[in-house]
Design a protein around this motif. Structure first.
Motif, PDB file in Angstrom:
ATOM      1  N   GLU A 127       0.847  -1.193   0.000  1.00 35.74           N
ATOM      2  CA  GLU A 127       0.000   0.000   0.000  1.00 35.74           C
ATOM      3  C   GLU A 127       0.887   1.250   0.000  1.00 35.74           C
ATOM      4  O   GLU A 127       0.643   2.205  -0.724  1.00 35.74           O
ATOM      5  N   ASP A 128       1.937   1.216   0.826  1.00 37.24           N
ATOM      6  CA  ASP A 128       2.926   2.293   0.843  1.00 37.24           C
ATOM      7  C   ASP A 128       3.916   2.021  -0.287  1.00 37.24           C
ATOM      8  O   ASP A 128       4.602   1.002  -0.294  1.00 37.24           O
ATOM      9  N   GLN A 129       4.003   2.911  -1.254  1.00 37.25           N
ATOM     10  CA  GLN A 129       4.814   2.676  -2.448  1.00 37.25           C
ATOM     11  C   GLN A 129       6.307   2.905  -2.222  1.00 37.25           C
ATOM     12  O   GLN A 129       7.122   2.542  -3.066  1.00 37.25           O
ATOM     13  N   GLU A 130       6.664   3.508  -1.090  1.00 40.16           N
ATOM     14  CA  GLU A 130       8.094   3.704  -0.825  1.00 40.16           C
ATOM     15  C   GLU A 130       8.637   2.466  -0.107  1.00 40.16           C
ATOM     16  O   GLU A 130       8.869   2.453   1.100  1.00 40.16           O
ATOM     17  N   ARG A 131       8.839   1.419  -0.874  1.00 35.36           N
ATOM     18  CA  ARG A 131       9.310   0.137  -0.381  1.00 35.36           C
ATOM     19  C   ARG A 131      10.384  -0.396  -1.327  1.00 35.36           C
ATOM     20  O   ARG A 131      10.542   0.085  -2.451  1.00 35.36           O
ATOM     21  N   VAL A 132      11.113  -1.413  -0.893  1.00 35.58           N
ATOM     22  CA  VAL A 132      12.089  -2.089  -1.747  1.00 35.58           C
ATOM     23  C   VAL A 132      11.696  -3.565  -1.835  1.00 35.58           C
ATOM     24  O   VAL A 132      10.948  -4.067  -0.997  1.00 35.58           O
ATOM     25  N   PRO A 133      12.201  -4.293  -2.839  1.00 39.41           N
ATOM     26  CA  PRO A 133      11.884  -5.721  -2.940  1.00 39.41           C
ATOM     27  C   PRO A 133      12.454  -6.500  -1.754  1.00 39.41           C
ATOM     28  O   PRO A 133      13.426  -6.079  -1.117  1.00 39.41           O
ATOM     29  N   THR A 134      11.851  -7.630  -1.483  1.00 34.93           N
ATOM     30  CA  THR A 134      12.374  -8.545  -0.462  1.00 34.93           C
ATOM     31  C   THR A 134      12.058  -9.967  -0.880  1.00 34.93           C
ATOM     32  O   THR A 134      11.445 -10.207  -1.928  1.00 34.93           O
ATOM     33  N   TRP A 135      12.484 -10.913  -0.065  1.00 32.32           N
ATOM     34  CA  TRP A 135      12.220 -12.333  -0.316  1.00 32.32           C
ATOM     35  C   TRP A 135      11.658 -12.913   0.961  1.00 32.32           C
ATOM     36  O   TRP A 135      12.303 -12.853   2.010  1.00 32.32           O
ATOM     37  N   ASN A 136      10.465 -13.458   0.903  1.00 29.73           N
ATOM     38  CA  ASN A 136       9.875 -14.099   2.068  1.00 29.73           C
ATOM     39  C   ASN A 136      10.084 -15.605   1.996  1.00 29.73           C
ATOM     40  O   ASN A 136      10.090 -16.184   0.905  1.00 29.73           O
TER      41      ASN A 136
END
Length: 201
Positions: free
Chosen positions: A89-98
């Motif tokens: 929802e918040d577009q200021e994010r970076v990719p991650t791996w779950n």
């Protein structure tokens, strides 16, 4: 294994189900500073409160010669996947791996007794291929003896265990729901299901 408190799995039943459902872990030894790894089937048993990992490898696999009174590491991995910043929802994010993972430690004990080795293999067949179990039981004594002589069976009483259920718990319920929905749409239903199961954590 680095694992913040909110990523650790505390439910023993879920832990055992995970290990049994992902029962082709990697066994890592490090005698003399040299690492060795084998990918092996495993059966997960309980002896009171103790978790036992029952495994076997080919006799020609030299790794078993490293079994002394030192801990080995068994790594179980489960559903995992890329998480895109587009899903938040918040577009200021970076990719991650779950991902989900269990690191189990213990000192292996080699099983020498023929009957115990045979029982171990029978349990594995019964768990993985119950329809074939009558055929397993009908194998000739000579053939079975030859096969048992070709493996090294061992048990690892688990002395300590580390878990990480990295499912974006630090992002809050709403974003976990969005990630679960996106994973499902991307065809990663198993990881999406885990996100939903841990929404209230």
């Amino acid at each position: 294994m680095y694992s913040p408190a909110y990523n650790r799995l505390e439910d023993r039943a879920e832990l055992l189900a995970f290990m049994r459902g992902n029962n082709f872990p990697a066994l890592i030894t490090g005698l003399g500073g040299i690492l060795h790894a084998s990918h092996l089937p495993a059966m997960i048993d309980e002896e009171g409160e103790k978790i036992l990992i029952d495994m076997h490898m080919a006799h020609n696999n030299q790794q078993w010669h490293e079994f002394f009174d030192e801990e080995v590491l068994v790594i179980f991995t489960g559903p995992h996947g890329y998480v895109s910043p587009r899903w938040y929802e918040d577009q200021e994010r970076v990719p991650t791996w779950n991902y989900t993972a269990v690191h189990a430690y213990g000192v292996p004990k080699i099983i020498e007794d023929r009957a115990a080795k045979h029982a171990s293999q029978r349990r594995l067949v019964e768990f993985m291929d119950p329809q074939w179990l009558p055929k397993f039981d009908a194998l000739s004594e000579k053939y079975v003896t030859g096969m048992l002589n070709g493996i090294v069976n061992f048990q690892i009483p688990v002395s300590r265990i580390e878990t990480r259920w990295k499912l974006s718990q630090n992002r809050g319920r709403r974003e976990m729901e969005l990630i679960a929905k996106a994973l499902e749409e991307a065809g990663d239903g198993a990881l999406a299901k885990l996100h939903r199961e841990h929404l209230s954590d």
